[in-house]
Design a protein around this motif. Structure first.
Motif, short mmCIF file in Angstrom:
data_model
loop_
_atom_site.label_atom_id
_atom_site.label_comp_id
_atom_site.label_asym_id
_atom_site.label_seq_id
_atom_site.Cartn_x
_atom_site.Cartn_y
_atom_site.Cartn_z
N UNK A 64 24.34 6.77 33.75
CA UNK A 64 25.18 7.97 33.78
C UNK A 64 24.30 9.19 33.56
N UNK A 65 24.69 10.29 34.16
CA UNK A 65 23.86 11.49 34.11
C UNK A 65 24.49 12.57 33.23
N UNK A 66 25.43 12.18 32.36
CA UNK A 66 26.12 13.16 31.53
C UNK A 66 25.22 13.68 30.41
N UNK A 67 24.52 12.77 29.74
CA UNK A 67 23.68 13.13 28.60
C UNK A 67 22.22 12.89 28.95
N UNK A 68 21.37 13.70 28.38
CA UNK A 68 19.95 13.59 28.68
C UNK A 68 19.40 12.21 28.32
N UNK A 69 19.85 11.68 27.18
CA UNK A 69 19.29 10.39 26.76
C UNK A 69 19.76 9.25 27.67
N UNK A 70 20.76 9.51 28.53
CA UNK A 70 21.21 8.45 29.41
C UNK A 70 20.13 8.05 30.41
N UNK A 71 19.18 8.94 30.63
CA UNK A 71 18.09 8.59 31.53
C UNK A 71 17.12 7.61 30.87
N UNK A 72 17.33 7.32 29.59
CA UNK A 72 16.42 6.43 28.87
C UNK A 72 16.90 4.98 28.88
N UNK A 73 18.13 4.74 29.21
CA UNK A 73 18.60 3.34 29.20
C UNK A 73 19.70 3.16 30.23
N UNK A 74 19.92 1.91 30.60
CA UNK A 74 20.91 1.60 31.61
C UNK A 74 22.26 1.38 30.98
N UNK A 75 23.30 1.83 31.65
CA UNK A 75 24.64 1.45 31.22
C UNK A 75 25.05 0.16 31.92
N UNK A 76 24.46 -0.10 33.07
CA UNK A 76 24.82 -1.30 33.84
C UNK A 76 23.64 -1.73 34.71
N UNK A 77 23.78 -2.93 35.25
CA UNK A 77 22.79 -3.51 36.14
C UNK A 77 23.36 -3.51 37.55
N UNK A 78 22.50 -3.45 38.55
CA UNK A 78 22.95 -3.50 39.93
C UNK A 78 21.96 -4.23 40.81
N UNK A 79 22.34 -4.40 42.08
CA UNK A 79 21.51 -5.10 43.05
C UNK A 79 21.54 -4.34 44.38
N UNK A 80 20.37 -4.13 44.97
CA UNK A 80 20.29 -3.42 46.24
C UNK A 80 20.76 -4.32 47.38
N UNK A 81 21.81 -3.88 48.07
CA UNK A 81 22.22 -4.54 49.31
C UNK A 81 21.37 -4.01 50.46
N UNK A 82 20.96 -2.77 50.34
CA UNK A 82 20.06 -2.11 51.29
C UNK A 82 19.45 -0.92 50.55
N UNK A 83 18.52 -0.19 51.15
CA UNK A 83 17.98 0.98 50.46
C UNK A 83 19.03 2.03 50.11
N UNK A 84 20.19 1.99 50.77
CA UNK A 84 21.22 3.01 50.55
C UNK A 84 22.45 2.51 49.81
N UNK A 85 22.55 1.21 49.53
CA UNK A 85 23.74 0.67 48.90
C UNK A 85 23.39 -0.30 47.78
N UNK A 86 24.17 -0.21 46.69
CA UNK A 86 23.95 -1.02 45.50
C UNK A 86 25.26 -1.66 45.06
N UNK A 87 25.20 -2.91 44.65
CA UNK A 87 26.34 -3.64 44.12
C UNK A 87 26.28 -3.59 42.60
#
Length: 409
Positions: A64-87
């Motif tokens: 999430x990009x709401x708080x500055x510290x959010x760039x320090x850790x993940x809220x969730x995991x994802x997987x690239x279906x392609x360079x433009x799409x993530x599950x």
């Protein structure tokens, strides 16, 4: 261990595990698998540990990009279906006031950490139950395609791999969340319990789940959206294999929804959802054949959803030398691939393929097909390394048929 196929129903006593709204059920808003008292180590074993080596290039971090510290850790995991799409998991994307960022996963023991760099804004473009598809505003470079399972036959107590970027335990103490500030990639082995019914969402689209034993520990803050990886029809497990090596023979069947008690549930990417993902993203995904299927007719229809591929190529296993042919055979081209609605297809006379014509009396051929969408890239069907969708199947020349034994190069 002997495998027993379960009925599609599920045990009433564990019905609550299939319901997102259950009071005893919670989503996991982050990702390293762990359990109190187990240290996260850089060893290669079935216990929870940091991925040993460079993490798969199809892993993604969702922030999430709401708080500055959010760039320090993940809220969730994802997987690239392609360079433009993530599950990822849909419950990670429900707050409209929290813009989403997607970054390369990394987080392996040999990866360079990415803290606050390389993240791209993303928007949710599809939702099916607790599975979400995100579109990145600009493509992410240097990614591969998550290997998706095509078709799935459930067996109880089947070994599976889980991964994610959330909080985890260090030594004998559990540190407060978030205690994985650099989002290292954790992984562990689990065992399947049952399939569960998650209802319809949206109406007409069936949602199913796969419950697994938490065992050595999964489902911590940040694990949501992490993959459930099962052995594909390409190999058999070997004694003494590391979890990392097993991963090269596995495909993703679901993403982590959450857990409660001793179990966790993953939302299954079933054929209905896989079709919707292909239509939304344009990524060419196979419908037929599916992993482990057996072709026993002379003419066979290769088909799929998404954009029509540039070509369909066929890898053939040399049974005598136990190796794959170096050069895949083109069996479908732009000229022979046709469309009908959302589906692309091409009919192939298997008896005229080089694979069948070169057969030396074997009862079966072991094959892999890839839907290649560009002209220049060399295709590969090794799970985790391919950029295009791949399926693994067999062709019955005689009266016996088997599935694949190892991935093509």
């Amino acid at each position: 261990m002997k495998k027993y196929k379960l009925n599609k129903g599920y045990l009433p006593g564990l019905m609550g595990l299939s319901l997102l709204i259950s009071g005893s059920y919670f989503p996991a808003f982050s990702a390293t698998p762990s359990v109190a008292g187990h240290a996260i180590a850089t060893s290669s074993d079935s216990e929870p540990h940091i991925y040993n080596g460079n993490a798969p290039a199809w892993m993604a971090k969702v922030k999430r990009d709401t708080l500055e510290f959010s760039r320090m850790y993940s809220i969730c995991t994802g997987e690239f279906l392609s360079p433009s799409f993530v599950i990822t998991a849909a419950h990670c994307t429900t707050n409209p006031d929290d813009p989403l960022l997607v970054g390369p996963g990394r987080g392996g023991s040999q990866d360079v950490l990415n803290v606050g760099q390389d993240y791209i804004p993303a928007t949710r473009v599809g939702k099916w139950g607790d599975i979400a598809l995100l579109r990145l505003h600009t493509p992410m470079q240097n990614t591969t395609m998550v290997p998706l399972m095509h078709d799935f036959r459930f067996f109880h107590d089947e070994k599976a791999t889980v991964m994610g970027y959330g909080s985890f335990d260090i030594g004998n103490s559990t540190l407060p969340y978030p205690n994985n500030p650099y989002s290292m990639l954790g992984m562990a082995e689990v065992a399947t319990i049952m399939k569960v019914n998650l209802g319809e969402d949206p109406p007409g689209v069936t949602n199913t789940g796969i419950s697994v034993k938490r065992g050595t520990g999964i489902t911590r803050g940040g694990d949501s959206g992490g993959p459930l990886m099962l052995l594909s029809a390409i190999d058999t497990p070997q004694m003494g294999e590391t979890v990392e090596n097993k991963l090269t023979k596995q495909k993703m069947i679901g993403v982590l929804l959450g857990g409660g008690g001793d179990d966790s549930t993953f939302s299954e990417i079933n054929p209905e959802i896989r079709k919707e993902m292909a239509i939304k993203s344009g990524v060419s995904l196979f419908n037929t054949p599916f992993d482990g299927s057996v072709i026993n007719t002379s003419t066979y229809r290769f088909s799929g959803w998404g954009n029509s591929p540039f070509s369909v190529k066929l890898f053939t296993r040399d049974m005598k030398n136990d190796r794959w042919g170096a050069n895949p055979e083109i069996i479908c081209t732009r000229i022979t691939i046709e469309r009908q609605g959302d589906e692309w297809y091409c009919d192939v006379d298997m008896s005229r393929t080089e694979a069948v014509k070169a057969d030396n009396g074997d009862d079966y051929l072991l094959l892999a097909a890839t839907a290649q969408t560009t002209v220049t890239d060399e295709p590969s069907c090794t799970p985790g390394e391919n950029k295009y969708d791949c399926v693994f199947f067999s062709y019955s020349v005689g009266k016996h048929s088997l599935s694949l034994v190892s991935p093509p190069p």
